[in-house]
Design a protein around this motif. Structure first.
Motif, mmCIF file in Angstrom:
data_model
loop_
_atom_site.group_PDB
_atom_site.id
_atom_site.type_symbol
_atom_site.label_atom_id
_atom_site.label_comp_id
_atom_site.label_asym_id
_atom_site.label_seq_id
_atom_site.Cartn_x
_atom_site.Cartn_y
_atom_site.Cartn_z
ATOM 1 N N UNK A 2 0.959 -1.243 0.053
ATOM 2 C CA UNK A 2 -0.060 0.064 -0.022
ATOM 3 C C UNK A 2 0.972 1.203 0.007
ATOM 4 N N UNK A 3 2.124 1.245 0.665
ATOM 5 C CA UNK A 3 2.841 2.233 0.834
ATOM 6 C C UNK A 3 3.681 2.673 -0.515
ATOM 7 N N UNK A 4 3.757 1.584 -1.172
ATOM 8 C CA UNK A 4 4.448 1.605 -2.551
ATOM 9 C C UNK A 4 3.576 2.474 -3.486
ATOM 10 N N UNK A 5 2.178 2.167 -3.538
ATOM 11 C CA UNK A 5 1.073 2.520 -4.272
ATOM 12 C C UNK A 5 0.996 4.161 -3.764
ATOM 13 N N UNK A 59 9.861 1.736 -5.471
ATOM 14 C CA UNK A 59 10.153 0.343 -6.092
ATOM 15 C C UNK A 59 10.897 -0.427 -5.035
ATOM 16 N N UNK A 60 11.897 0.149 -4.144
ATOM 17 C CA UNK A 60 12.555 -0.367 -2.866
ATOM 18 C C UNK A 60 11.677 -0.975 -1.911
ATOM 19 N N UNK A 61 10.447 -0.183 -1.543
ATOM 20 C CA UNK A 61 9.648 -0.553 -0.679
ATOM 21 C C UNK A 61 8.871 -1.906 -1.220
ATOM 22 N N UNK A 62 8.619 -2.009 -2.436
ATOM 23 C CA UNK A 62 7.914 -3.102 -2.917
ATOM 24 C C UNK A 62 8.812 -4.273 -2.960
ATOM 25 N N UNK A 63 9.855 -4.124 -3.874
ATOM 26 C CA UNK A 63 11.001 -5.093 -4.111
ATOM 27 C C UNK A 63 11.662 -5.910 -2.991
ATOM 28 N N UNK A 64 12.039 -4.997 -1.832
ATOM 29 C CA UNK A 64 12.549 -5.391 -0.482
ATOM 30 C C UNK A 64 11.795 -5.571 0.408
ATOM 31 N N UNK A 65 10.254 -5.857 0.179
ATOM 32 C CA UNK A 65 9.413 -5.807 1.522
ATOM 33 C C UNK A 65 9.881 -7.432 2.193
#
Ligand code: CU
Length: 277
Positions: A2-5, A59-65
């Motif tokens: 959600x944060x990435x969005x 991208x980082x928030x999503x990729x390295x979740x």
């Protein structure tokens, strides 16, 4: 996720707001189109960097979740990446600063044919002085300010006698004629600012600062003080009217000189002498 969005939406929203917003600069009325160009260059560069940084963050928030069993690995230094970041940042900052240097060079190079106009700021009004027929402004000083001489013009300077004094009233300037604005303050810091002219400068008690510009269209423009100068700062307004040559000549003919203003008794006496049969 959600944060990435949310981060992506922040970028999309900012770009849309910029593209669709009805707010933009008031239409220019001087030769300083370069000032607008440099601001637009800065907008584009900072806007692109803002979008890139926030999208990278998304991208980082999503990729390295968080994933069960994932462990971050330790990388204190990365020479290659640091070089790239340094070079790209250096290029971005240079691209923002260099156009400004060219504009500044023009801003402080006053054309030889510019006429001088003195702006006198005081809490909280604007007054002006124009050179008379001799084309020269007389000297002045804050220590000479008195109720009879509110602008502090030197009464012993012959160059000042024919100076046109416009006290706390509208200033008129002719169109298409370069003008050098000499800026004086007789109390605190002020800043003479007409947004349409795209030029402004602080006014410092005890010294004379300046800028120059060429008015490019006729009209009535508001003067603002752009330096917080006390409780009346927000009301420190004035009017500059850009006239055609004929209108300007008419206005100038109606103004009083320093000599006329400082000897009202004599002027009155002369008029009475004429009226008396
Ligand atoms: Cu002010």
């Amino acid at each position: 996720m959600a944060i990435a969005l949310v981060l992506v939406l922040v970028v999309v929203g900012s770009v849309l707001f910029h593209a669709l917003s009805p707010w933009w600069w008031t239409p220019i009325a001087s030769n300083w189109g370069y000032i607008d160009s440099t601001l637009i260059i800065t907008f584009w560069i900072t806007g692109a960097v803002f979008a890139a940084v926030v999208l990278f963050m998304a991208y980082c928030v999503w990729r390295f979740r968080h994933k069960e069993g994932n462990v971050a690995h330790y990388e204190p230094e990365n020479k290659r990446l640091e070089w790239w970041l340094t070079i790209l940042t250096g290029l971005g900052v240079t691209a923002m600063l260099v156009p400004g240097l060219f504009v500044w060079n023009q801003f402080i190079t006053v054309p030889a044919d510019a006429t001088e106009v003195e702006v006198i700021a005081q809490q909280w009004q604007w007054s002006y002085r124009l050179p008379g027929a001799d084309g020269k402004l007389g000297t002045s000083g804050s220590h000479l300010v008195s109720p009879e001489n509110p602008l502090g013009v030197n009464p012993d300077d012959p160059n000042g006698q024919d100076d046109v004094v416009v006290e706390a009233a509208d200033l008129h300037l002719p169109m298409d004629k370069p003008v050098k604005m000499l800026l004086r303050s007789i109390d605190v810091l002020h800043d003479f600012y007409v947004p349409e002219f795209r030029a402004k400068m602080d006014m410092i008690p005890g010294s004379v600062t300046y800028f120059w510009f060429t008015p490019t269209r006729t009209g009535t423009f508001e003067v603002l003080c752009a330096e917080l100068c006390g409780t009346g700062h927000g009301f420190m307004r004035g009017i500059v009217m850009i006239d055609t040559a004929e209108d300007y000549a008419t206005w100038l003919g109606e103004q009083s000189t320093f000599a006329q203003l400082s000897a009202p008794e004599q002027v009155g006496a002369a008029e009475q002498a004429v009226v008396r049969p």
